[in-house]
Write a protein that holds these residues in place. Structure first.
Motif, PDB file in Angstrom:
ATOM      1  N   LEU A  28     -13.076  -6.939  -0.811  1.00  0.00           N
ATOM      2  CA  LEU A  28     -12.466  -7.627  -1.992  1.00  0.00           C
ATOM      3  C   LEU A  28     -13.215  -8.333  -3.200  1.00  0.00           C
ATOM      4  CD1 LEU A  28      -8.845  -8.666  -3.228  1.00  0.00           C
ATOM      5  CD2 LEU A  28     -10.066 -10.622  -1.515  1.00  0.00           C
ATOM      6  N   ASN A  56      -0.567  -2.211  -7.482  1.00  0.00           N
ATOM      7  CA  ASN A  56      -1.305  -2.639  -7.105  1.00  0.00           C
ATOM      8  C   ASN A  56      -0.923  -4.271  -6.939  1.00  0.00           C
ATOM      9  OD1 ASN A  56      -3.052  -0.489  -6.081  1.00  0.00           O
ATOM     10  ND2 ASN A  56      -3.631  -1.090  -8.327  1.00  0.00           N
ATOM     11  N   TYR A 107     -14.745  -5.687  -5.169  1.00  0.00           N
ATOM     12  CA  TYR A 107     -13.123  -5.075  -6.105  1.00  0.00           C
ATOM     13  C   TYR A 107     -12.640  -5.597  -6.968  1.00  0.00           C
ATOM     14  CZ  TYR A 107      -7.842  -3.900  -6.247  1.00  0.00           C
ATOM     15  OH  TYR A 107      -7.008  -3.323  -6.236  1.00  0.00           O
ATOM     16  N   PHE A 159       0.534  -5.286  -3.534  1.00  0.00           N
ATOM     17  CA  PHE A 159      -1.031  -6.280  -3.301  1.00  0.00           C
ATOM     18  C   PHE A 159      -1.302  -7.740  -2.947  1.00  0.00           C
ATOM     19  CE2 PHE A 159      -5.027  -5.812  -1.342  1.00  0.00           C
ATOM     20  CZ  PHE A 159      -4.540  -4.877  -0.227  1.00  0.00           C
ATOM     21  N   HIS A 160      -1.838  -7.519  -4.230  1.00  0.00           N
ATOM     22  CA  HIS A 160      -3.277  -8.976  -4.088  1.00  0.00           C
ATOM     23  C   HIS A 160      -2.287  -9.913  -4.104  1.00  0.00           C
ATOM     24  CE1 HIS A 160      -6.362  -7.409  -4.508  1.00  0.00           C
ATOM     25  NE2 HIS A 160      -6.187  -6.082  -5.659  1.00  0.00           N
ATOM     26  N   TYR A 205      -8.178   1.962  -7.392  1.00  0.00           N
ATOM     27  CA  TYR A 205      -8.114   0.519  -6.943  1.00  0.00           C
ATOM     28  C   TYR A 205      -7.030   1.127  -5.162  1.00  0.00           C
ATOM     29  CZ  TYR A 205     -10.676  -1.105 -10.232  1.00  0.00           C
ATOM     30  OH  TYR A 205     -11.927  -1.233 -11.069  1.00  0.00           O
ATOM     31  N   ASN A 248      -7.157  -0.584  -1.729  1.00  0.00           N
ATOM     32  CA  ASN A 248      -6.207  -1.276  -1.188  1.00  0.00           C
ATOM     33  C   ASN A 248      -6.325  -1.167   0.550  1.00  0.00           C
ATOM     34  OD1 ASN A 248      -5.933  -3.305  -3.349  1.00  0.00           O
ATOM     35  ND2 ASN A 248      -3.859  -1.437  -3.753  1.00  0.00           N
ATOM     36  N   VAL A 281       0.931  -1.356   0.133  1.00  0.00           N
ATOM     37  CA  VAL A 281       0.100   0.127  -0.175  1.00  0.00           C
ATOM     38  C   VAL A 281       0.925   0.855   0.309  1.00  0.00           C
ATOM     39  CG1 VAL A 281      -1.746   1.457   1.382  1.00  0.00           C
ATOM     40  CG2 VAL A 281      -2.302  -0.795   1.037  1.00  0.00           C
TER      41      VAL A 281
END
Length: 235
Positions: free
Chosen positions: A208, A141, A211, A144-145, A185, A189, A122
């Motif tokens: 999530l 991003n 998203y 993050f995932h 996004y 997050n 983040v």
């Protein structure tokens, strides 16, 4: 191409004396994911093999591994190309993401959770926004995932999603407005992270799922406009 090959030459030191097709594949996977070789690019055995200092057989095995991962495609009598995704591919990638990522959050044990690396992703995104670096924001991003998936503590799941996220980058590379795609996004997050910090994994999973659904809709919209529903002749 000269600049791309120069980057590969810098990676040559990573191979050392014990170079293997898997290590070459790791390097090429990263280079494809980072956009050094955009979708549709033909990969020259001679140029890439020379830049990395590996044999033709080793390089061909690396190509085979990445073809199996659906990042490359071999076209008879033409060579090996970075794959161009179809809309169906994009939808399947997001279907896989929803299945895996939501299951990871759902399967978390009791809080507190180890969220330092998730928070770091983040923060990476926040720095990219301050600098107006929208490509780096897209990378943040994905980081993050990737770190969200890593909360499962499963090497097999990490390996599966590594390929899925690399494929996802192939879709992102055709986007003509990365800021519009990625910027909304970052706040999402942050919301997911905050829910996990509070120990609210059900809330995090809900956020999530919404998203991923919204992201799929936006990417497909762009894809239909830029590539076309048939993927512009993708393999």
């Amino acid at each position: 191409m000269a600049e791309q090959l120069a980057g590969l030459a810098d990676d040559r030191a990573l191979l050392g004396r014990t170079s293997t097709a898997e290590r070459v594949a790791d390097i090429l996977r990263s280079r494809v994911a980072e956009g050094y070789f955009p979708p549709g690019t033909r990969l020259s055995e001679d140029s890439i093999g020379g830049a990395l200092g590996v044999s033709r057989n080793t390089l061909r095995e690396a190509f085979r591994l990445l073809t199996h991962e659906r990042l490359l495609v071999h076209e008879l009598n033409r060579g090996v190309f970075v794959r161009v995704l179809t809309v169906d591919d994009v939808e399947d990638i997001y279907r896989t993401r929803a299945l895996v990522e939501c299951a990871v959050v759902r399967g978390l044990g009791e809080p507190p959770y180890a969220l330092d690396r998730l928070a770091g992703a983040v923060a990476e995104g926040e720095r990219a926004v301050r600098e107006g670096d929208w490509k780096t924001l897209g990378t943040a991003n994905i980081h993050f995932h990737r770190e969200l998936v890593a909360l499962a503590g499963s090497e097999r799941t990490d390996e599966l999603m590594r390929s899925v996220f690399a494929e996802l980058r192939l879709a992102f590379h055709v986007v003509d407005d990365p800021r519009r795609l990625h910027e909304p996004y970052l706040a999402r997050n942050q919301q997911i992270l905050q829910a996990l910090v509070a120990g609210e994994k059900d809330r995090a999973e809900e956020l999530l799922a919404v998203y991923l659904g919204d992201s799929l809709e936006r990417v497909v919209e762009v894809y239909r406009r830029r590539v076309g529903e048939e993927g512009a002749g993708a393999g």
